[in-house]
Design an enzyme around this catalytic site. Structure first.
Site, PDB file in Angstrom:
ATOM      1  N   LEU A 138       0.716  -0.842  -0.307  1.00  0.00           N
ATOM      2  CA  LEU A 138       0.056   0.467   0.096  1.00  0.00           C
ATOM      3  C   LEU A 138       0.363   1.437   0.038  1.00  0.00           C
ATOM      4  O   LEU A 138       2.104   1.448   0.124  1.00  0.00           O
ATOM      5  CB  LEU A 138      -0.671   0.389   1.126  1.00  0.00           C
ATOM      6  CG  LEU A 138      -1.598  -1.179   1.742  1.00  0.00           C
ATOM      7  CD1 LEU A 138      -2.339  -1.084   2.902  1.00  0.00           C
ATOM      8  CD2 LEU A 138      -3.360  -0.847  -0.019  1.00  0.00           C
ATOM      9  N   ASP A 139       0.025   2.223  -0.696  1.00  0.00           N
ATOM     10  CA  ASP A 139       1.115   3.634  -0.480  1.00  0.00           C
ATOM     11  C   ASP A 139       1.468   4.232   0.749  1.00  0.00           C
ATOM     12  O   ASP A 139       0.357   3.942   1.544  1.00  0.00           O
ATOM     13  CB  ASP A 139       0.250   4.850  -1.122  1.00  0.00           C
ATOM     14  CG  ASP A 139       0.511   4.300  -2.930  1.00  0.00           C
ATOM     15  OD1 ASP A 139       0.957   3.559  -3.025  1.00  0.00           O
ATOM     16  OD2 ASP A 139      -0.513   4.716  -3.627  1.00  0.00           O
ATOM     17  N   ARG A 140       2.112   5.112   1.769  1.00  0.00           N
ATOM     18  CA  ARG A 140       2.495   5.753   2.859  1.00  0.00           C
ATOM     19  C   ARG A 140       1.071   5.753   2.792  1.00  0.00           C
ATOM     20  O   ARG A 140       0.662   5.445   4.398  1.00  0.00           O
ATOM     21  CB  ARG A 140       3.441   6.519   2.317  1.00  0.00           C
ATOM     22  CG  ARG A 140       3.513   6.790   3.847  1.00  0.00           C
ATOM     23  CD  ARG A 140       4.300   8.494   3.810  1.00  0.00           C
ATOM     24  NE  ARG A 140       5.270   9.287   5.204  1.00  0.00           N
ATOM     25  CZ  ARG A 140       5.650   9.989   5.382  1.00  0.00           C
ATOM     26  NH1 ARG A 140       6.531  10.495   4.749  1.00  0.00           N
ATOM     27  NH2 ARG A 140       5.717  10.125   6.804  1.00  0.00           N
ATOM     28  N   THR A 142      -2.411   5.567   2.588  1.00  0.00           N
ATOM     29  CA  THR A 142      -3.847   4.520   2.200  1.00  0.00           C
ATOM     30  C   THR A 142      -3.574   3.799   3.564  1.00  0.00           C
ATOM     31  O   THR A 142      -2.079   2.992   3.564  1.00  0.00           O
ATOM     32  CB  THR A 142      -3.149   3.681   1.111  1.00  0.00           C
ATOM     33  OG1 THR A 142      -3.207   4.627  -0.192  1.00  0.00           O
ATOM     34  CG2 THR A 142      -4.430   2.621   0.038  1.00  0.00           C
TER      35      THR A 142
END
Length: 297
Positions: A138-140, A142
């Site tokens: 996951l993105d930071r 998210t």
């Protein structure tokens, strides 16, 4: 064989018979690994007996693989920072990641990422393998569910489900404006210009597909349930920006920043897959974090 080996049990749950070799390939064991086992780098037994590769398995047969232990990666530091563990067994770890936590180490953070914390957890719990394998990154900013394999063999088995869509993930996103269609399918190629962080829909990009269903409409934004058919970087954020419904709080993609949330309103809410070791389906859910839940009150 040396003592520093790892054992893995796989159960045949299929109808009819299947050869040992074909069974291993179907569950995700690579032909390369099978060749290594044939050369003495491991062992395979069926119901505690040595069998030939063409041995016909029946429903319920247990296949035990003994493989060399995976060497530790000293470049990944261990951290004792906390983890919110949703599920754990000898092969898998499901963690509920908060927004703001980086998933894998990089130049800006080499010590306190999710992977660092997982390694610290593996050490503390006496795991035989100390190399975390991130399956669903996951993105930071998210939040939500992240699946990790606790050793490389589990990672290799789950790879087939990743590529054919059997591993299912769904997200909840709060997007700007009133999404008129109750459901939709966004098929637009995604790429990026050299030197830029931001991705865009562009003809020369990679094929990308996102499906969604509207959950609830609010005066200024819409809660949508989103599934990824492909897995491009920033895919949900790019596709909703393209249809003029950027995620609330997503500054990089020009989402509205006046709604009380300062990160993209995106949460990995559901995760399910078939455990290749047991054949059983594992399914997990994560509640919306407080910052997103406040927007829906």
């Amino acid at each position: 064989m040396k003592d520093d080996n790892m054992q893995f049990t796989l159960t045949n749950n299929g109808e009819g018979t299947i050869s040992l070799r074909k069974f291993l390939i179907e569950v995700g064991v690579s032909k390369r690994l099978i060749a290594r086992i044939k050369q003495g780098e491991g062992q395979v037994r069926v119901n505690q007996k040595n069998e030939y590769w063409d041995y016909q398995l029946i429903d319920g047969d247990e296949v035990v693989l003994t493989l060399p232990e995976e060497p530790d990666n000293d470049a990944i530091h261990a951290s004792d920072e906390p983890l919110n563990i949703v599920f754990e067994d000898e092969n898998w770890l499901v963690v509920d990641k908060p927004a703001g936590m980086v998933t894998v180490p990089g130049p800006s953070n080499e010590d306190t990422t999710l992977v660092n914390r997982v390694k610290g957890h593996l050490i503390a719990t006496g795991s035989s393998s100390l190399v975390p394998h991130v399956i669903t990154r996951l993105d930071r900013f998210t939040s939500g569910l992240v699946l990790l394999a606790k050793h490389g063999f589990a990672h290799s088995l789950i790879a087939a489900q990743l590529s054919n869509g059997q591993l299912e993930k769904s997200y909840l996103a709060i997007v700007a404006g009133d999404v008129k269609s109750d459901q939709g399918d966004i098929k637009e190629p995604i790429g990026k210009k050299e030197g830029e962080i931001r991705r865009s829909v562009m003809a020369e990009g990679k094929a990308s597909e996102t499906t969604y269903k509207v959950v609830t409409r609010f005066p200024d934004y819409t809660l949508v349930d989103v599934k990824l058919v492909t897995g491009r970087t920033h895919q949900i954020r790019v596709h909703f920006d393209f249809i003029h419904h950027a995620l609330v709080g997503d500054a990089l993609y020009d989402g509205p920043m006046n709604k009380g949330i300062e990160r993209q309103a995106l949460h990995a809410a559901k995760l399910s897959f078939e455990d290749p070791f047991t054949g059983k389906k594992l399914a997990f859910e994560s509640e919306l974090p407080d910052d997103m839940a406040r927007l829906l009150k």
